[in-house]
Structure formats: C-alpha cells, structure tokens
Design an enzyme around this catalytic site. Structure first.
Site, mmCIF file in Angstrom:
data_model
loop_
_atom_site.group_PDB
_atom_site.id
_atom_site.type_symbol
_atom_site.label_atom_id
_atom_site.label_comp_id
_atom_site.label_asym_id
_atom_site.label_seq_id
_atom_site.Cartn_x
_atom_site.Cartn_y
_atom_site.Cartn_z
ATOM 1 N N THR A 1 -69.040 28.594 -29.439
ATOM 2 C CA THR A 1 -69.361 28.545 -28.010
ATOM 3 C C THR A 1 -70.603 29.395 -27.751
ATOM 4 O O THR A 1 -70.846 30.358 -28.470
ATOM 5 C CB THR A 1 -68.145 29.108 -27.240
ATOM 6 O OG1 THR A 1 -67.058 28.202 -27.435
ATOM 7 C CG2 THR A 1 -68.409 29.243 -25.748
ATOM 8 N N THR B 1 -76.534 29.540 -27.974
ATOM 9 C CA THR B 1 -77.117 29.167 -29.277
ATOM 10 C C THR B 1 -76.417 27.919 -29.821
ATOM 11 O O THR B 1 -77.058 26.994 -30.330
ATOM 12 C CB THR B 1 -77.000 30.341 -30.278
ATOM 13 O OG1 THR B 1 -77.433 31.540 -29.625
ATOM 14 C CG2 THR B 1 -77.864 30.110 -31.511
ATOM 15 N N ASP C 1 -71.095 29.025 -35.511
ATOM 16 C CA ASP C 1 -70.935 29.739 -34.228
ATOM 17 C C ASP C 1 -72.097 30.711 -34.044
ATOM 18 O O ASP C 1 -72.832 31.015 -34.998
ATOM 19 C CB ASP C 1 -69.589 30.498 -34.230
ATOM 20 C CG ASP C 1 -69.090 30.784 -32.817
ATOM 21 O OD1 ASP C 1 -69.860 30.607 -31.841
ATOM 22 O OD2 ASP C 1 -67.917 31.193 -32.676
ATOM 23 N N ASP D 1 -72.754 38.014 -30.912
ATOM 24 C CA ASP D 1 -73.423 38.970 -30.019
ATOM 25 C C ASP D 1 -74.056 40.120 -30.795
ATOM 26 O O ASP D 1 -75.103 40.625 -30.415
ATOM 27 C CB ASP D 1 -72.419 39.477 -28.985
ATOM 28 C CG ASP D 1 -71.844 38.316 -28.208
ATOM 29 O OD1 ASP D 1 -72.645 37.542 -27.655
ATOM 30 O OD2 ASP D 1 -70.616 38.138 -28.196
ATOM 31 N N LYS E 1 -68.198 39.432 -31.234
ATOM 32 C CA LYS E 1 -68.289 38.170 -30.506
ATOM 33 C C LYS E 1 -67.472 38.274 -29.228
ATOM 34 O O LYS E 1 -66.696 39.182 -29.052
ATOM 35 C CB LYS E 1 -67.743 37.019 -31.373
ATOM 36 C CG LYS E 1 -68.696 36.668 -32.511
ATOM 37 C CD LYS E 1 -68.205 35.502 -33.345
ATOM 38 C CE LYS E 1 -67.817 34.290 -32.583
ATOM 39 N NZ LYS E 1 -68.853 33.739 -31.679
ATOM 40 N N GLY F 1 -69.047 35.306 -24.428
ATOM 41 C CA GLY F 1 -68.772 34.027 -23.755
ATOM 42 C C GLY F 1 -67.287 33.814 -23.494
ATOM 43 O O GLY F 1 -66.883 32.726 -23.061
ATOM 44 N N GLU G 1 -62.383 31.093 -31.151
ATOM 45 C CA GLU G 1 -63.446 31.202 -32.164
ATOM 46 C C GLU G 1 -62.912 31.850 -33.442
ATOM 47 O O GLU G 1 -63.272 31.445 -34.544
ATOM 48 C CB GLU G 1 -64.621 32.017 -31.611
ATOM 49 C CG GLU G 1 -65.395 31.261 -30.544
ATOM 50 C CD GLU G 1 -66.466 32.090 -29.852
ATOM 51 O OE1 GLU G 1 -67.374 31.492 -29.295
ATOM 52 O OE2 GLU G 1 -66.382 33.332 -29.854
HETATM 53 C C1 A5P Z 1 -68.511 33.300 -27.124
HETATM 54 O O1 A5P Z 1 -67.286 33.874 -26.810
HETATM 55 C C2 A5P Z 1 -69.303 34.244 -27.966
HETATM 56 O O2 A5P Z 1 -68.616 34.732 -29.068
HETATM 57 C C3 A5P Z 1 -70.632 33.625 -28.385
HETATM 58 O O3 A5P Z 1 -70.556 33.058 -29.652
HETATM 59 C C4 A5P Z 1 -71.613 34.700 -28.392
HETATM 60 O O4 A5P Z 1 -71.484 35.364 -27.151
HETATM 61 C C5 A5P Z 1 -73.039 34.198 -28.580
HETATM 62 O O5 A5P Z 1 -73.473 33.575 -27.414
HETATM 63 P P1 A5P Z 1 -74.997 33.203 -27.188
HETATM 64 O O6 A5P Z 1 -75.371 32.251 -28.240
HETATM 65 O O7 A5P Z 1 -75.006 32.594 -25.812
HETATM 66 O O8 A5P Z 1 -75.779 34.480 -27.225
#
Ligand code: A5P
Length: 240
Positions: free
Chosen positions: A29, A32, A85, A88, A98, A101, A107
């Site tokens: 999620t 990216t 995936d 962060d 992580k 999101g 995940e």
């Molecule tokens: C979702 O819960 C997160 O683990 C995302 O994988 C993580 O925040 C990366 O998100 P971005 O790609 O939006 O930075």
C-alpha cells in the site's frame, strides 16, 4: 514531476519489472506502490502477463481493479511467489518501519506469506538506524487504548492516536482498529522491540518489520540523472 516522485516511480517500476509471469503476488500500500501497480497494469496489457494478487488495503484493491489485476482472498492462498511494498524507513540491514499508510497488519501478513519480499523506496527512506525520522505505528483494538498507551510508556515510548485528516476523530484502519504512533527515538534492538510491543494485550501488530526483506530497490536522482540501486538481504523471519 518532482525529483522525489521520479525516484519513487523509478524504484517502483523496477520492482514491478521483477515480478515473473504466472505468479501469485502480494501488493502493498502507499504512493510508491501506486506506481508499481500501474506498471504491472501496463505489463498485463502489453506483455499479456498472467498474475493474480493479494492486496493489503482498499486502496490496493481499487488500484488492482483499475489495472486489471485479478485479486484473491488471502484465506484461499497458502503462499505467495513474491510480494512488493513500500516502506517509511529502511536501515542498512534491510529492517523496516512501515505503517504511515495504516495498512501495516495486512502488509506484514503478506510479507510473511511471500517466498520473496521486495521493498521499493526513494532514497529519503534510507536511515542509519530505525526511529531516526519516523515513529513506530501500532495498530490496536480501540478498547485497549488506555492499557496500550500505559504499557508503551513503560517501554519508553510516547504515543499519540493518529488523527484522521478528513474527519473529526482518529484514523480507523481497514480492519476497524486505531493507529497509535509511538516515538521511541533511535531504536537499538528492533527485533526485541517488535516482539515486546506485540505482547501487549490489544495490540494487533506494529510497523517494525525485522529480517523479512529479500531485496530493497532504491531510486534516486542526482545531477538530474535517475539511478536505481538494488540491495539483497538474507531473510530469517517466518515464512510459510
Ligand atoms: C502503508 O501502511 C505503509 O506501510 C506504506 O508502505 C509506507 O507508508 C510507504 O508509503 P509511501 O510509498 O506512500 O511513502
């Protein structure tokens, strides 16, 4: 497009090109992963790729549908050939934070089901030690909020319930839970911290992913030039 978006897109598209035909995949999620899912959609159209996916959020489910990716109920899948995936924070050993999101629990399930787990990031996500930039997101059952905050405080963590940006009140996850973001500062023993947080009653899971990653794909831009770097790791954590 800003440099950081170009770097994310490059990493995500490189990761999506590593997905083999006729595989069952896990899709993470975030912003990216959105680029990765679109690239998989392109490969399905242009290369007639045959893949099916387990998604980790409503966002992923919708994007998969828009990009003609067949989705599967994870209850009907025993393992995944590969999962991709974002993250962060990523440390030099490939350990992650992580969950910004709010999809961390699904995940982590998908990561544990995958024979290969690939992380795609832009270079701003690389850190020397976990906790440098990001709090640790913890998904909790709402009734346990007071208990969990108290236990986290005893462990040295300052927690706050994540507010929703679009409504009054907290973020509610796709699983109907709350997210508590916990500031621990620099994390010296991520493995032990991950386990101790998960031992608190009412915690569903937390955003520390230790020893789970096989490969990290990092996109960067320097002097206007886009670059991609791939690092591989020895995964040790549970895998089915
Ligand atoms: C979702 O819960 C997160 O683990 C995302 O994988 C993580 O925040 C990366 O998100 P971005 O790609 O939006 O930075």
């Amino acid at each position: 497009m800003k440099d950081i978006e170009r770097a994310k897109k490059l990493a995500a598209e490189t990761g999506a090109q590593m997905i083999p035909d006729r595989s069952i995949i896990g899709l993470g999620t975030g912003s990216t992963l959105e680029y990765a899912i679109k690239e998989l959609g392109r490969r399905i159209r242009e290369e007639n790729l045959k893949i099916s996916a387990v998604t980790t959020s409503f966002q992923g489910q919708l994007l998969a549908k828009e990009n003609n990716i067949v989705t599967l109920n994870p209850m009907n899948v025993s393992n995944l050939n590969i999962a991709i995936d974002g993250a962060d924070e990523v440390d030099p050993d490939g350990n992650l934070i992580k969950g910004l999101g709010a999809a961390l629990t699904k995940e982590k399930i998908v990561a544990a089901m995958a024979q290969r787990y690939i992380i795609v990031i832009d270079e701003t996500k690389k850190v020397t030690q976990l906790g440098e930039k990001t709090p640790v997101p913890v998904e909790i059952i709402p009734d346990a909020l007071t208990l969990v905050k108290c236990c986290l405080k005893k462990m040295g963590g300052l927690s706050s319930v994540r507010p929703d940006q679009s409504k009054a009140g907290p973020v509610v996850t796709d699983l109907g839970n709350l997210i508590v973001d916990v500031e621990f500062g620099i994390i010296n023993n991520a493995q032990s911290l991950e386990q101790r947080i998960n031992n608190i009653p009412g915690v569903v899971n937390n955003g520390l992913f230790v020893d789970m990653v096989d490969e990290v794909v990092v996109g960067s831009i320097s002097d206007g030039q886009a670059r991609v770097e791939r690092q591989t790791f020895q995964k040790r954590a549970c895998q089915i």
